[in-house]
Write an enzyme that holds these catalytic residues in place. Structure first.
Site, mmCIF file in Angstrom:
data_model
loop_
_atom_site.group_PDB
_atom_site.id
_atom_site.type_symbol
_atom_site.label_atom_id
_atom_site.label_comp_id
_atom_site.label_asym_id
_atom_site.label_seq_id
_atom_site.Cartn_x
_atom_site.Cartn_y
_atom_site.Cartn_z
ATOM 1 N N PRO A 24 0.828 -1.206 0.000
ATOM 2 C CA PRO A 24 0.000 0.000 0.000
ATOM 3 C C PRO A 24 0.862 1.256 0.000
ATOM 4 C CG PRO A 24 -0.046 -1.083 2.157
ATOM 5 C CD PRO A 24 0.682 -1.995 1.224
ATOM 6 N N CYS A 26 0.314 5.484 0.004
ATOM 7 C CA CYS A 26 -0.461 6.720 -0.009
ATOM 8 C C CYS A 26 -0.057 7.544 -1.224
ATOM 9 C CB CYS A 26 -0.144 7.557 1.220
ATOM 10 S SG CYS A 26 -0.726 6.843 2.746
ATOM 11 N N ALA A 58 -3.411 3.212 2.316
ATOM 12 C CA ALA A 58 -4.096 3.420 3.596
ATOM 13 C C ALA A 58 -5.347 4.255 3.333
ATOM 14 C CB ALA A 58 -3.169 4.124 4.569
ATOM 15 N N GLN A 101 -6.142 -1.361 1.988
ATOM 16 C CA GLN A 101 -5.701 -1.253 3.372
ATOM 17 C C GLN A 101 -6.633 -0.294 4.112
ATOM 18 O OE1 GLN A 101 -2.072 0.979 4.426
ATOM 19 N NE2 GLN A 101 -1.377 -0.858 5.506
ATOM 20 N N TYR A 181 -0.058 4.302 13.439
ATOM 21 C CA TYR A 181 -1.443 4.748 13.300
ATOM 22 C C TYR A 181 -2.296 4.104 14.407
ATOM 23 C CZ TYR A 181 0.476 6.758 9.124
ATOM 24 O OH TYR A 181 1.271 7.502 8.286
ATOM 25 N N ARG A 229 -1.575 -5.780 8.599
ATOM 26 C CA ARG A 229 -0.191 -5.288 8.532
ATOM 27 C C ARG A 229 0.195 -4.764 9.896
ATOM 28 N NH1 ARG A 229 3.099 -1.081 4.559
ATOM 29 N NH2 ARG A 229 4.077 -2.852 3.572
ATOM 30 N N ARG A 323 8.645 1.158 -2.963
ATOM 31 C CA ARG A 323 9.475 2.028 -3.809
ATOM 32 C C ARG A 323 9.961 1.317 -5.067
ATOM 33 N NH1 ARG A 323 12.980 3.668 1.290
ATOM 34 N NH2 ARG A 323 12.373 1.512 1.717
#
Ligand SMILES: Cc1cc2nc3c(=O)[nH]c(=O)nc-3n(C[C@H](O)[C@H](O)[C@H](O)COP(=O)(O)O)c2cc1C
Length: 368
Positions: A24, A26, A58, A101, A181, A229, A323
């Site tokens: 995932p 953002c 997310a 996610q 989070y 996760r 990445r």
């Protein structure tokens, strides 16, 4: 010889055609939580490239659960429809399974995009919530410590977002309990300073996460997987550690969790991360071996042979790239070619397959 990386992985009734996962990521490109054309192209490119599983970023279970105002959220009909369109496109070009996610950003919500400094919002800020009223950084607004009503609302939001995820057509839901989070904040003794049944002992700190998992699992269709996760460690002395992550993973397995996606850190800036190639793989290996649950390893996995070795040595059941997938959206094609596997691609792109090099450009059929 067949490569482990390109062998199928079955989770309930969902079969990944290979074990290369898009982690995932953002994008901060949504409007009012609704994914845009950017997301269609971003996620769609990975479907064209035959990744086994693509996990959308997310995605807030409520507007306040988003990290930034640009984050996606599954709390509106418009977002549900936009995700359905993306999934429909992915289905039309290949075999990638599509996941999302689901997330609540807790005390790290209400922030700016990375390219605007990622600091706490000034315009359009909202009140954040957390297990305890400890801000992420000195000077940041204090989050409200959640009470029973607030926690019940968050659980209901996770369930409602799960219902939308199922209706939109997602094959899989991943709960975000990593990177500092909300769910991670409940797990770690650094952020959870509660004195009720949700704080103190490890058992108490795991309680909210397990309750949310159970509620989400009950809502999502039984034939489709729910995974989680987590951060395997806070990388801080006295924080959440891999031994805790193993215990949590065992509890989750008992509740029907299909896989653990093993990340680390993100809770507190005192973390002492030791980065490097495959730096989180050992955590995945520990959880897989000691909690007896399938895992996804992630973190600086960039090479096909590295990914294949992780699977062959039993350190994970799948690997994810973030990445590396941004840098090379065709990573799955290239890894297949490198490992001597058939490269699967949509028909309009088939001419670039190295297996066809030297063959006539078009072979026309004669009329009889
Ligand atoms: C642009 C970007 C956005 C990210 N967004 C998320 C996210 O939405 N959820 C999440 O759990 N991790 C997120 N991460 C972390 C990645 O999923 C991944 O765990 C991390 O980058 C390590 O993998 P890598 O070395 O392959 O990049 C993000 C990473 C990047 C680079």
């Amino acid at each position: 010889m067949s490569a482990s990386l390109f062998s199928p992985l079955r989770l309930r009734e969902v079969e990944l055609s290979n074990r290369v996962v898009v982690a995932p990521m953002c994008q901060y490109m949504a409007q009012d939580g609704v994914p845009q054309d950017w997301h269609l192209v971003h996620l769609g490119q990975y479907a064209q490239s035959n990744f086994g599983l693509i996990i959308a970023e997310a995605t807030g279970v409520s507007p306040e659960g988003r990290i930034t105002p640009g984050c996606t959220g599954l709390y509106s009909d418009a977002a549900e429809a936009a995700f359905a369109r993306i999934i429909s496109f992915a289905r039309s070009v290949g075999n990638s399974m599509m996941g999302v996610q689901l997330s609540h950003a807790g005390r790290k919500a209400s922030t700016a995009t990375p390219w605007d400094g990622a600091g706490t919002l000034v315009d359009g800020a909202w009140q954040t919530v957390a297990p305890s009223n400890v801000p992420y950084l000195p000077g940041w607004p204090e989050p409200t410590a959640l009470d029973a009503t607030g926690m019940a609302q968050i659980k209901a939001d996770f369930v409602a977002a799960t219902r939308r995820a199922a209706r939109a057509g997602f094959d899989l839901v991943e709960l975000h309990a990593a990177h500092g989070y909300l769910l991670h904040e409940f797990l770690s003794p650094i952020t959870n300073q509660r004195t009720d049944a949700y704080g103190g002992s490890l058992e108490n700190r795991m309680r909210f996460v397990l309750e949310i998992f159970e509620a989400v699992r009950a809502e999502f269709p039984a034939e489709r997987p729910v995974i989680l996760r987590l951060s395997a460690t806070d990388w801080i002395e006295g924080g959440w550690h891999v031994a805790d992550a193993v215990i949590l993973s065992r509890e989750l397995a008992a509740l029907g969790c299909d896989m653990i996606h093993v990340s680390s850190g993100g809770l507190d800036q005192r973390q002492q991360i030791v980065p490097g190639a495959g730096y989180q793989v050992a955590f995945s290996q520990a959880i897989r071996a000691e909690a007896d649950i399938p895992t996804i390893a992630v973190g600086q996995i960039t090479q096909a042979i590295q990914a294949e070795t992780i699977l062959r040595t039993g350190q994970a059941d799948a690997i994810a790239l973030a990445r590396g997938a941004l840098w090379n959206p065709r990573w799955a094609w290239h890894a297949a070619a490198e490992l001597g596997q058939e490269v699967t691609m949509p028909a309009p792109y088939a001419r670039c397959n190295p297996a066809l090099r030297g063959k006539p450009f078009v072979t026309r059929k004669a009329l009889k």
